[in-house]
Design a protein around this motif. Structure first.
Motif, PDB file in Angstrom:
ATOM      1  N   PHE A   1       0.842  -1.200   0.000  1.00  0.00           N
ATOM      2  CA  PHE A   1       0.000   0.000   0.000  1.00  0.00           C
ATOM      3  C   PHE A   1       0.878   1.252   0.000  1.00  0.00           C
ATOM      4  CE2 PHE A   1      -2.806  -3.190   1.949  1.00  0.00           C
ATOM      5  CZ  PHE A   1      -3.936  -3.025   1.160  1.00  0.00           C
ATOM      6  N   GLU A   2       0.348   2.304  -0.606  1.00  0.00           N
ATOM      7  CA  GLU A   2       1.091   3.558  -0.701  1.00  0.00           C
ATOM      8  C   GLU A   2       0.466   4.672   0.117  1.00  0.00           C
ATOM      9  OE1 GLU A   2       2.928   4.240  -4.852  1.00  0.00           O
ATOM     10  OE2 GLU A   2       0.999   3.252  -5.248  1.00  0.00           O
ATOM     11  N   LYS A   3      -0.809   4.522   0.515  1.00  0.00           N
ATOM     12  CA  LYS A   3      -1.515   5.584   1.227  1.00  0.00           C
ATOM     13  C   LYS A   3      -2.068   5.070   2.548  1.00  0.00           C
ATOM     14  CE  LYS A   3      -2.988   7.917  -3.040  1.00  0.00           C
ATOM     15  NZ  LYS A   3      -4.155   8.383  -3.824  1.00  0.00           N
ATOM     16  N   GLU A   4      -2.216   5.966   3.487  1.00  0.00           N
ATOM     17  CA  GLU A   4      -2.797   5.643   4.789  1.00  0.00           C
ATOM     18  C   GLU A   4      -4.222   5.100   4.609  1.00  0.00           C
ATOM     19  OE1 GLU A   4      -4.396   8.422   8.382  1.00  0.00           O
ATOM     20  OE2 GLU A   4      -2.298   8.701   7.810  1.00  0.00           O
ATOM     21  N   PHE A   5      -4.550   4.056   5.357  1.00  0.00           N
ATOM     22  CA  PHE A   5      -5.887   3.478   5.256  1.00  0.00           C
ATOM     23  C   PHE A   5      -6.290   2.866   6.592  1.00  0.00           C
ATOM     24  CE2 PHE A   5      -3.081  -0.027   4.562  1.00  0.00           C
ATOM     25  CZ  PHE A   5      -3.731  -1.153   5.025  1.00  0.00           C
ATOM     26  N   ILE A   6      -7.594   2.645   6.769  1.00  0.00           N
ATOM     27  CA  ILE A   6      -8.104   2.014   7.984  1.00  0.00           C
ATOM     28  C   ILE A   6      -7.932   0.514   7.843  1.00  0.00           C
ATOM     29  CG2 ILE A   6     -10.148   1.607   9.418  1.00  0.00           C
ATOM     30  CD1 ILE A   6     -11.154   4.354   8.550  1.00  0.00           C
ATOM     31  N   ALA A   7      -7.069  -0.075   8.675  1.00  0.00           N
ATOM     32  CA  ALA A   7      -6.762  -1.506   8.582  1.00  0.00           C
ATOM     33  C   ALA A   7      -7.726  -2.350   9.400  1.00  0.00           C
ATOM     34  CB  ALA A   7      -5.334  -1.753   9.048  1.00  0.00           C
ATOM     35  N   ASP A   8      -8.239  -1.793  10.498  1.00  0.00           N
ATOM     36  CA  ASP A   8      -9.120  -2.555  11.387  1.00  0.00           C
ATOM     37  C   ASP A   8     -10.260  -1.668  11.878  1.00  0.00           C
ATOM     38  OD1 ASP A   8      -7.420  -5.078  11.811  1.00  0.00           O
ATOM     39  OD2 ASP A   8      -6.049  -3.469  12.363  1.00  0.00           O
TER      40      ASP A   8
ATOM     41  N   HIS B   1      -3.394   2.239   9.371  1.00  0.00           N
ATOM     42  CA  HIS B   1      -2.036   1.807   9.008  1.00  0.00           C
ATOM     43  C   HIS B   1      -1.335   2.962   8.301  1.00  0.00           C
ATOM     44  CE1 HIS B   1       1.050  -1.225   8.302  1.00  0.00           C
ATOM     45  NE2 HIS B   1       1.226  -0.665   7.126  1.00  0.00           N
ATOM     46  N   LYS B   2      -0.125   3.320   8.798  1.00  0.00           N
ATOM     47  CA  LYS B   2       0.545   4.516   8.297  1.00  0.00           C
ATOM     48  C   LYS B   2       1.981   4.261   7.826  1.00  0.00           C
ATOM     49  CE  LYS B   2      -2.065   7.474  11.482  1.00  0.00           C
ATOM     50  NZ  LYS B   2      -1.986   8.516  12.546  1.00  0.00           N
ATOM     51  N   THR B   3       2.432   3.014   7.880  1.00  0.00           N
ATOM     52  CA  THR B   3       3.829   2.717   7.541  1.00  0.00           C
ATOM     53  C   THR B   3       3.928   2.149   6.127  1.00  0.00           C
ATOM     54  OG1 THR B   3       4.275   2.206   9.855  1.00  0.00           O
ATOM     55  CG2 THR B   3       5.889   1.464   8.243  1.00  0.00           C
ATOM     56  N   PHE B   4       4.804   2.718   5.307  1.00  0.00           N
ATOM     57  CA  PHE B   4       4.954   2.265   3.922  1.00  0.00           C
ATOM     58  C   PHE B   4       6.428   2.272   3.535  1.00  0.00           C
ATOM     59  CE2 PHE B   4       1.177   4.902   4.504  1.00  0.00           C
ATOM     60  CZ  PHE B   4       0.199   3.946   4.381  1.00  0.00           C
ATOM     61  N   TYR B   5       6.840   1.245   2.786  1.00  0.00           N
ATOM     62  CA  TYR B   5       8.227   1.138   2.344  1.00  0.00           C
ATOM     63  C   TYR B   5       8.309   1.349   0.842  1.00  0.00           C
ATOM     64  CZ  TYR B   5       9.006  -1.121   6.893  1.00  0.00           C
ATOM     65  OH  TYR B   5       9.078  -1.407   8.223  1.00  0.00           O
TER      66      TYR B   5
END
Length: 336
Positions: A286-293, A313-317
């Protein structure tokens, strides 16, 4: 005037974490002050009525899915009260409660660590894993080399009892949040016993075969098949990951090493031991912040109401993985 007083009571300031009887821990209601009854007279109708209405309160005030149940909890309790007179032993009691609990239609609802209930279902099992396929109990994994079972066998009888009769009894005592989970639970419990050697009848290639089989401890097995290698290279362009057996470090290693591959197969057919592995996958796809739960939790200061907690979820590599992803799931993927 009464209406206004009731509104004031509802809106009165209360502790949001705990009351005398209920505390909220990790967003779960804990009932630590309820009186325990280590010694029970199972002919005491008063105790049995108390227990059933305790459970009613748990569902009515603290169960977020009560409006998704097929039956109203009030109707369930009312219909089961008449059966209290038939309870005379601990086994009668736990089966009575288990039948009520099943009607919540939630895989998470169960009686844990009760020896009488475990013995009723059986502490041993056939040395196989099974699946419900077209309403038949089919062997899909063999757990010991000496077994006389073959993959694809349809189990007809266990310990001289027709499997169809066992399934009919288990339907009232085992439940899942969906049909697949319910069928899984019934299939797994239909091959349990308390004996070390039992008679078995199977259907194999249109032939009926009878044999005796040695059983194994039901706690020493899983309900899913574990591949020989949790990380495999299917080809030079495709990687395979069995998520249940992986942790975050495994995921980081795979995606760093195989980022250029055209495809990754993520096998979720087993409840993950470490959920950090699941979140680690998010970092690479994923590249953008999203609601994971989305978590629904009771509000202690206003019993009967619930709130939703969003976990983002805010962490992206980088670089992001741009290959194809295939996800394998079944009734063992999560606790649903």
């Amino acid at each position: 005037e009464l209406k206004n007083k009731l509104i004031l009571i509802k809106q009165a300031k209360r502790d949001s974490i705990k009351t005398h009887y209920v505390e909220l821990e990790n967003n779960i209601a804990e009932f630590k002050k309820k009186k325990l009854y280590p010694k029970i007279n199972y002919s005491d109708d008063g105790f049995k009525i108390l227990s059933i209405f305790r459970y009613w309160a748990y569902i009515d005030y603290f169960f977020p899915y009560k409006y998704l149940m097929t039956k109203n909890i009030d109707d369930i309790i009312y219909s089961e009260l008449r059966n209290i007179k038939n309870i005379n032993t601990e086994l009668d009691y736990v089966l009575f409660l288990q039948k009520i609990i099943c009607q919540t239609e939630d895989t998470h609802s169960s009686i844990l660590f009760n020896n009488k209930l475990e013995e009723y279902f059986g502490v041993m099992k056939l040395p196989v894993n099974v699946k419900n396929i077209n309403d038949k109990i089919i062997v899909n994994d063999i757990l010991q080399n000496s077994s006389l079972f073959k993959l694809g066998d349809e189990i007809i009888e266990v310990d001289n009892e027709l499997i169809i009769n066992k399934k009919t009894i288990l339907k009232n005592l085992l439940i899942g949040s969906n049909l697949s989970a319910t069928n899984r639970n019934i299939a797994n419990n239909s091959i349990r016993t308390n004996k070390n050697i039992i008679n078995v009848k199977v259907k194999r290639d249109d032939n009926i075969i009878n044999f005796q089989e040695t059983t194994i401890n039901k706690n020493l097995t899983t309900n899913y098949k574990i591949p020989k290698n949790k990380i495999q290279e299917i080809s030079s362009e495709i990687s395979y990951l069995f998520i249940k057996e992986l942790n975050k470090n495994d995921i980081d290693s795979v995606f760093n090493k195989h980022n250029s591959k055209n495809g990754v197969i993520l096998d979720f057919r087993g409840y993950p031991d470490d959920f950090s592995s699941v979140r680690a996958i998010f970092n690479y796809v994923f590249e953008k912040e999203f609601i994971a739960d989305l978590l629904t939790t009771p509000t202690i200061n206003n019993s009967g109401n619930f709130k939703t907690i969003n976990q983002t979820h805010k962490t992206f590599y980088t670089p992001i993985y741009n290959g194809n992803i295939v996800i394998l799931v079944d009734e063992n993927t999560q606790s649903a």
